[in-house]
Structure formats: C-alpha cells, structure tokens
Design a protein around this motif. Structure first.
Motif, PDB file in Angstrom:
ATOM      1  N   VAL A  14       0.766  -1.122  -0.075  1.00 14.96           N
ATOM      2  CA  VAL A  14      -0.020   0.053   0.071  1.00 14.96           C
ATOM      3  C   VAL A  14       1.065   1.154   0.109  1.00 14.96           C
ATOM      4  O   VAL A  14       0.445   2.094  -0.721  1.00 14.96           O
ATOM      5  CB  VAL A  14      -0.816  -0.006   1.120  1.00 14.96           C
ATOM      6  CG1 VAL A  14      -1.859   1.203   1.294  1.00 14.96           C
ATOM      7  CG2 VAL A  14      -2.062  -1.083   1.044  1.00 14.96           C
ATOM      8  N   ALA A  15       1.857   1.308   0.800  1.00 16.48           N
ATOM      9  CA  ALA A  15       2.916   2.444   0.772  1.00 16.48           C
ATOM     10  C   ALA A  15       3.386   2.585  -0.572  1.00 16.48           C
ATOM     11  O   ALA A  15       3.706   3.606  -0.885  1.00 16.48           O
ATOM     12  CB  ALA A  15       3.966   2.142   1.903  1.00 16.48           C
ATOM     13  N   LEU A  16       3.796   1.628  -1.010  1.00 17.93           N
ATOM     14  CA  LEU A  16       4.585   1.646  -2.575  1.00 17.93           C
ATOM     15  C   LEU A  16       3.571   2.239  -3.663  1.00 17.93           C
ATOM     16  O   LEU A  16       3.793   2.883  -4.442  1.00 17.93           O
ATOM     17  CB  LEU A  16       5.235   0.328  -2.922  1.00 17.93           C
ATOM     18  CG  LEU A  16       6.352  -0.133  -2.338  1.00 17.93           C
ATOM     19  CD1 LEU A  16       6.729  -1.407  -2.938  1.00 17.93           C
ATOM     20  CD2 LEU A  16       7.470   0.984  -2.575  1.00 17.93           C
ATOM     21  N   VAL A  17       2.251   1.767  -3.603  1.00 15.46           N
ATOM     22  CA  VAL A  17       1.064   2.369  -4.290  1.00 15.46           C
ATOM     23  C   VAL A  17       0.840   3.725  -4.214  1.00 15.46           C
ATOM     24  O   VAL A  17       0.846   4.607  -5.055  1.00 15.46           O
ATOM     25  CB  VAL A  17      -0.207   1.733  -4.048  1.00 15.46           C
ATOM     26  CG1 VAL A  17      -1.278   2.224  -4.875  1.00 15.46           C
ATOM     27  CG2 VAL A  17      -0.108  -0.010  -4.575  1.00 15.46           C
ATOM     28  N   PHE A  18       1.037   4.216  -2.889  1.00 12.91           N
ATOM     29  CA  PHE A  18       0.750   5.691  -2.859  1.00 12.91           C
ATOM     30  C   PHE A  18       2.045   6.249  -3.160  1.00 12.91           C
ATOM     31  O   PHE A  18       2.031   7.514  -3.605  1.00 12.91           O
ATOM     32  CB  PHE A  18       0.568   5.918  -1.170  1.00 12.91           C
ATOM     33  CG  PHE A  18      -1.070   5.730  -0.746  1.00 12.91           C
ATOM     34  CD1 PHE A  18      -1.941   6.733  -1.147  1.00 12.91           C
ATOM     35  CD2 PHE A  18      -1.296   4.581   0.001  1.00 12.91           C
ATOM     36  CE1 PHE A  18      -3.185   6.384  -0.979  1.00 12.91           C
ATOM     37  CE2 PHE A  18      -2.511   4.413   0.279  1.00 12.91           C
ATOM     38  CZ  PHE A  18      -3.572   5.424  -0.254  1.00 12.91           C
ATOM     39  N   PHE A  19       3.212   5.876  -2.895  1.00 14.32           N
ATOM     40  CA  PHE A  19       4.447   6.553  -3.460  1.00 14.32           C
ATOM     41  C   PHE A  19       4.438   6.633  -5.069  1.00 14.32           C
ATOM     42  O   PHE A  19       4.679   7.638  -5.359  1.00 14.32           O
ATOM     43  CB  PHE A  19       5.605   5.856  -2.823  1.00 14.32           C
ATOM     44  CG  PHE A  19       7.029   6.489  -3.143  1.00 14.32           C
ATOM     45  CD1 PHE A  19       7.366   7.689  -2.642  1.00 14.32           C
ATOM     46  CD2 PHE A  19       7.605   5.935  -4.102  1.00 14.32           C
ATOM     47  CE1 PHE A  19       8.467   8.233  -2.853  1.00 14.32           C
ATOM     48  CE2 PHE A  19       8.998   6.630  -4.453  1.00 14.32           C
ATOM     49  CZ  PHE A  19       9.310   7.543  -3.932  1.00 14.32           C
ATOM     50  N   ALA A  20       4.085   5.595  -5.489  1.00 18.58           N
ATOM     51  CA  ALA A  20       3.790   5.810  -7.072  1.00 18.58           C
ATOM     52  C   ALA A  20       2.992   6.799  -7.747  1.00 18.58           C
ATOM     53  O   ALA A  20       3.140   7.378  -8.502  1.00 18.58           O
ATOM     54  CB  ALA A  20       3.344   4.372  -7.366  1.00 18.58           C
ATOM     55  N   ALA A  21       1.760   6.753  -6.861  1.00 18.49           N
ATOM     56  CA  ALA A  21       0.857   7.784  -7.207  1.00 18.49           C
ATOM     57  C   ALA A  21       1.435   9.270  -7.031  1.00 18.49           C
ATOM     58  O   ALA A  21       0.909  10.151  -7.736  1.00 18.49           O
ATOM     59  CB  ALA A  21      -0.491   7.523  -6.399  1.00 18.49           C
ATOM     60  N   PHE A  22       1.993   9.361  -5.960  1.00 17.19           N
ATOM     61  CA  PHE A  22       2.641  10.800  -5.405  1.00 17.19           C
ATOM     62  C   PHE A  22       3.698  11.170  -6.807  1.00 17.19           C
ATOM     63  O   PHE A  22       3.502  12.265  -7.177  1.00 17.19           O
ATOM     64  CB  PHE A  22       3.331  10.638  -4.334  1.00 17.19           C
ATOM     65  CG  PHE A  22       4.206  12.031  -3.952  1.00 17.19           C
ATOM     66  CD1 PHE A  22       3.431  13.182  -3.604  1.00 17.19           C
ATOM     67  CD2 PHE A  22       5.493  11.720  -3.971  1.00 17.19           C
ATOM     68  CE1 PHE A  22       4.037  14.377  -3.424  1.00 17.19           C
ATOM     69  CE2 PHE A  22       6.088  12.896  -3.544  1.00 17.19           C
ATOM     70  CZ  PHE A  22       5.542  14.438  -3.470  1.00 17.19           C
ATOM     71  N   ILE A  23       4.609   9.975  -7.174  1.00 18.76           N
ATOM     72  CA  ILE A  23       5.215  10.484  -8.248  1.00 18.76           C
ATOM     73  C   ILE A  23       4.823  10.731  -9.444  1.00 18.76           C
ATOM     74  O   ILE A  23       5.114  11.783 -10.126  1.00 18.76           O
ATOM     75  CB  ILE A  23       6.484   9.286  -8.031  1.00 18.76           C
ATOM     76  CG1 ILE A  23       7.461   9.032  -6.995  1.00 18.76           C
ATOM     77  CG2 ILE A  23       7.376   9.412  -9.488  1.00 18.76           C
ATOM     78  CD1 ILE A  23       8.200  10.400  -6.619  1.00 18.76           C
TER      79      ILE A  23
END
Length: 70
Positions: A14-23
């Motif tokens: 989930v953290a990686l998904v949110f980080f990817a969405a932010f980038i």
C-alpha cells in the motif's frame, strides 16, 4: 505469526502504491502553482531598514528603506 508477515507485506504494498501515485502526480504537474505568480504583484513587499544616512541639507539621520526582492 504468519498474520504479522502478511500485514507487513500488505502495508509495504500500500505504501508503494501511494508513493507511485505521488511520483506520478508530481510528474504530471499536479502540484504546480498557477495562482501565486499571477497575484504576486498585488502583495506589498516587506521593507527593511538599511544604514542610516545623514541628510546633506539638515544633518539629520534618517533611516533608508529598501525593498526586498524575491
């Protein structure tokens, strides 16, 4: 103990998904500020006291003001 490993893996995913969405949103210009540059000229600049200079005509010391540039 297995549930802890599963929850840890899910939270990292989930953290990686949110980080990817932010980038992705940063690269697409989502956080570009379009409003502030257009109204910056309407705001007053802050004035800063500079050295006190003596007036040639009255020999008084008067503070000189200088505009801050951004």
């Amino acid at each position: 103990m297995n549930i802890i490993y599963m929850l840890l893996a899910i939270s990292v995913f989930v953290a990686l998904v949110f980080f990817a969405a932010f980038i992705y949103s940063v690269k697409k210009g989502q956080y570009d500020d379009m409003y502030t540059p257009s109204v910056r000229m309407l705001f007053e600049d802050e004035l800063v006291d500079e050295k006190k200079e003596t007036s040639k005509s009255t020999n008084e010391t008067t503070p000189r003001k200088k505009r801050l540039t951004k």
